[in-house]
Design an enzyme around this catalytic site. Structure first.
Site, PDB file in Angstrom:
ATOM      1  N   PRO A  98       0.824  -1.215   0.000  1.00  0.00           N
ATOM      2  CA  PRO A  98       0.000   0.000   0.000  1.00  0.00           C
ATOM      3  C   PRO A  98       0.850   1.254   0.000  1.00  0.00           C
ATOM      4  O   PRO A  98       1.836   1.359   0.738  1.00  0.00           O
ATOM      5  CB  PRO A  98      -0.812  -0.135   1.293  1.00  0.00           C
ATOM      6  CG  PRO A  98      -0.956  -1.620   1.461  1.00  0.00           C
ATOM      7  CD  PRO A  98       0.360  -2.202   0.989  1.00  0.00           C
ATOM      8  N   CYS A  99       0.450   2.215  -0.840  1.00  0.00           N
ATOM      9  CA  CYS A  99       1.356   3.318  -1.164  1.00  0.00           C
ATOM     10  C   CYS A  99       0.783   4.693  -0.862  1.00  0.00           C
ATOM     11  O   CYS A  99       1.334   5.703  -1.298  1.00  0.00           O
ATOM     12  CB  CYS A  99       1.717   3.251  -2.657  1.00  0.00           C
ATOM     13  SG  CYS A  99       0.266   3.342  -3.737  1.00  0.00           S
TER      14      CYS A  99
END
Length: 539
Positions: A263-264
């Site tokens: 997740p960014c």
């Protein structure tokens, strides 16, 4: 009449077509009957057909919205035709019927009006033609091509180069090509585990590039539900921050490659840009890879992640584990996606060199960006659309004749008070926001892909996903690397080289011209016996 006496073939554009003679099937539903005396597959002595509902496991691995199981096509072909017959599919889609025809010893003619599916189906049929038993090599042709007699259509082989002198008779040469094709499939198909899999964009991309995704993991229950709706292999809801637990769950699958997009949001221009929390999952991914030590890995993130503290820590872990790294920011619109979406990829090869995949990534870049109209064609009936801006200093209305801006995890309607920006391609009052289906298609998910959860959750899954075609672009570059070089045949002075990659084909030609012949099939020496077998087979 026995096998070989019939002149007509069969058609599979919908229902099976047949003439007066029909196949008698003896035994249970789905069983292939073979007469023990005549050795013919079928006995045509009455009008009997399968009389019950035929049940076959559904398939979605080629992405077509109405894909049929290949086992069903093979069953129908074997039931209503003999070896050597010609099968016609006038709407061949993803190529299921053609692949089934190649694998059952029939010839094939295919027709497809959609250019994208023509190319995808063609590639699948050609791959099947290299491995199945068939009376002669066959290939689909474009509508404006001249179709010669079916027995004379050659198998297409990209990247063939030959030095002056050595000539092989047609039959041994074809056996060599078939053996090389088999080696490509054997070496190039990797077992993949997808971490932080989300809705499955990266998984589907790898499957479309003929790799085998064996398992997937994510901690968001709604993403796991969506993934399970669209894939047959197992997916697990698992907290990957527990590295020991994750390693124990992944290790039994013995992956050749671990893929994932941690997740960014904290790296994203739409996020807080402060590191910590989810940014630490980048390091977690590296620790899992380091513990499993697969042959390769692929990590995806937003473009700015490459300069983050979390990535620098992950990079040190990768290097300490012995991985050579290819690190690139790719524009998705040059990789088959109608979207200006820049993503960072770190591709690791165990005991490899840094940057080794750059040539394979570069060789297939499009010459110009793909537009929404290029990809969606007749699926859309509008010329402009609204995408809610992050702030009102940015434009919000875009044309379908340009790449879409990045598809984000939110989707809002046009505000009644929204004022036209100087960069808008149409007045906001005259356009609408994209539907969820449009957004998913711009992310290159296939028509018919199923989504779990409420609208807000679906919007987030669509925006967070790796575009399917971008995943396939990466996977195909890895395939070209994994199968390099394909084969070499030499009698000590003259050589024929077969190579899939145009870049390496040219490099090999230059090396040959310089007299650097070498003796092995690949750099690790594992291919010598295969090379010798190829020489003997073609002799």
């Amino acid at each position: 009449r026995g096998s070989g006496e019939r002149e007509a073939g069969i058609g599979l554009g919908g229902d099976a077509l047949h003439g007066e003679d029909s196949a008698t099937r003896r035994g249970s539903v789905g069983e292939v009957y073979r007469d023990s005396y005549t050795k013919n597959e079928w006995v045509n002595d009455s009008g009997n057909y399968p009389r019950s509902v035929l049940k076959f496991k559904s398939e979605r691995n080629h992405g077509h919205p109405t894909q049929k199981p290949q086992a069903l096509a093979e069953y129908l072909i074997r039931t209503f035709s003999n070896r050597g017959d010609v099968v016609l599919d006038h709407c061949y889609g993803s190529g299921t019927t053609g692949a089934a025809a190649m694998g059952t010893g029939r010839s094939f003619i295919g027709v497809e009006r959609d250019p994208m599916w023509f190319q995808k189906g063609r590639a699948r049929i050609l791959a099947a033609a290299g491995g199945g038993e068939r009376p002669s090599p066959t290939t689909p042709v474009a509508a404006n091509d001249v179709l010669p007699k079916i027995e004379q259509v050659p198998v297409a082989l990209d990247g063939l180069m030959a030095t002056e002198g050595l000539r092989l008779p047609a039959a041994p040469a074809q056996r060599l090509v078939n053996k090389c094709d088999a080696r490509v499939e054997e070496v190039g198909a990797l077992k993949v585990v997808d971490l932080f899999c989300g809705a499955g964009g990266l998984s589907l991309g790898f499957e479309l590039a003929s790799h085998e995704v064996v398992a997937a993991f994510d901690f968001w229950n709604r993403a796991v539900e969506t993934y399970r709706l669209n894939f047959d292999h197992p997916v697990f809801e698992l907290d990957l921050t527990d590295v020991a637990l994750a390693v124990n769950a992944i290790r039994p699958y013995a992956p050749d490659l671990i893929a994932g997009g941690p997740p960014c949001q904290e790296f994203s221009s739409a996020g807080s840009r402060s590191e910590g929390g989810k940014a630490n999952l980048t390091r977690t991914f590296a620790e899992i890879v380091s513990a499993i030590r697969p042959r390769m890995f692929v990590m995806e993130n937003v473009g700015r992640a490459s300069s983050s503290v979390a990535y620098r820590a992950a990079r040190e872990i990768f290097k300490s584990a012995g991985y050579g790294l290819t690190e690139r920011v790719l524009d998705a619109s040059l990789c088959g996606v109608p979207q200006k979406r820049k993503r960072f990829f770190c591709i690791g090869i165990l005991d490899g060199e840094d940057g080794v995949l750059n040539a394979f990534l570069d060789e297939s870049f499009a010459s110009q960006a793909m537009t929404v109209r290029d990809y969606m064609g007749s699926e859309i009936d509008f010329d402009h659309y609204y995408r809610h801006p992050r702030n009102y200093a940015r434009r919000a209305v875009f044309s379908v004749d340009e790449p879409s801006p990045t598809i984000r995890g939110v989707n809002r309607p046009v505000p009644k008070t929204h004022k036209r920006h100087a960069g808008d391609t149409e007045h906001p009052a005259k356009v609408e926001a994209l539907t969820q289906e449009h957004r998913a298609r711009i992310q290159t998910f296939p028509v018919g892909f199923q989504w779990a959860g409420c609208k807000t959750e679906q919007d987030q899954m669509i925006g967070n996903a790796v575009p399917v075609e971008l995943g396939r672009y990466i996977a195909k570059a890895i395939s070209r690397y994994a199968t390099h070089p394909v084969a070499a045949l030499t009698d000590g002075h003259r050589i024929i080289g077969i190579e899939q990659s145009a870049a390496y084909c040219q490099m090999a030609g230059e090396r040959l011209a310089a007299g650097q012949y070498g003796t092995g099939l690949n750099d690790n020496g594992a291919g010598h016996s295969v090379q010798q077998e190829l020489i003997e087979d073609a002799a």
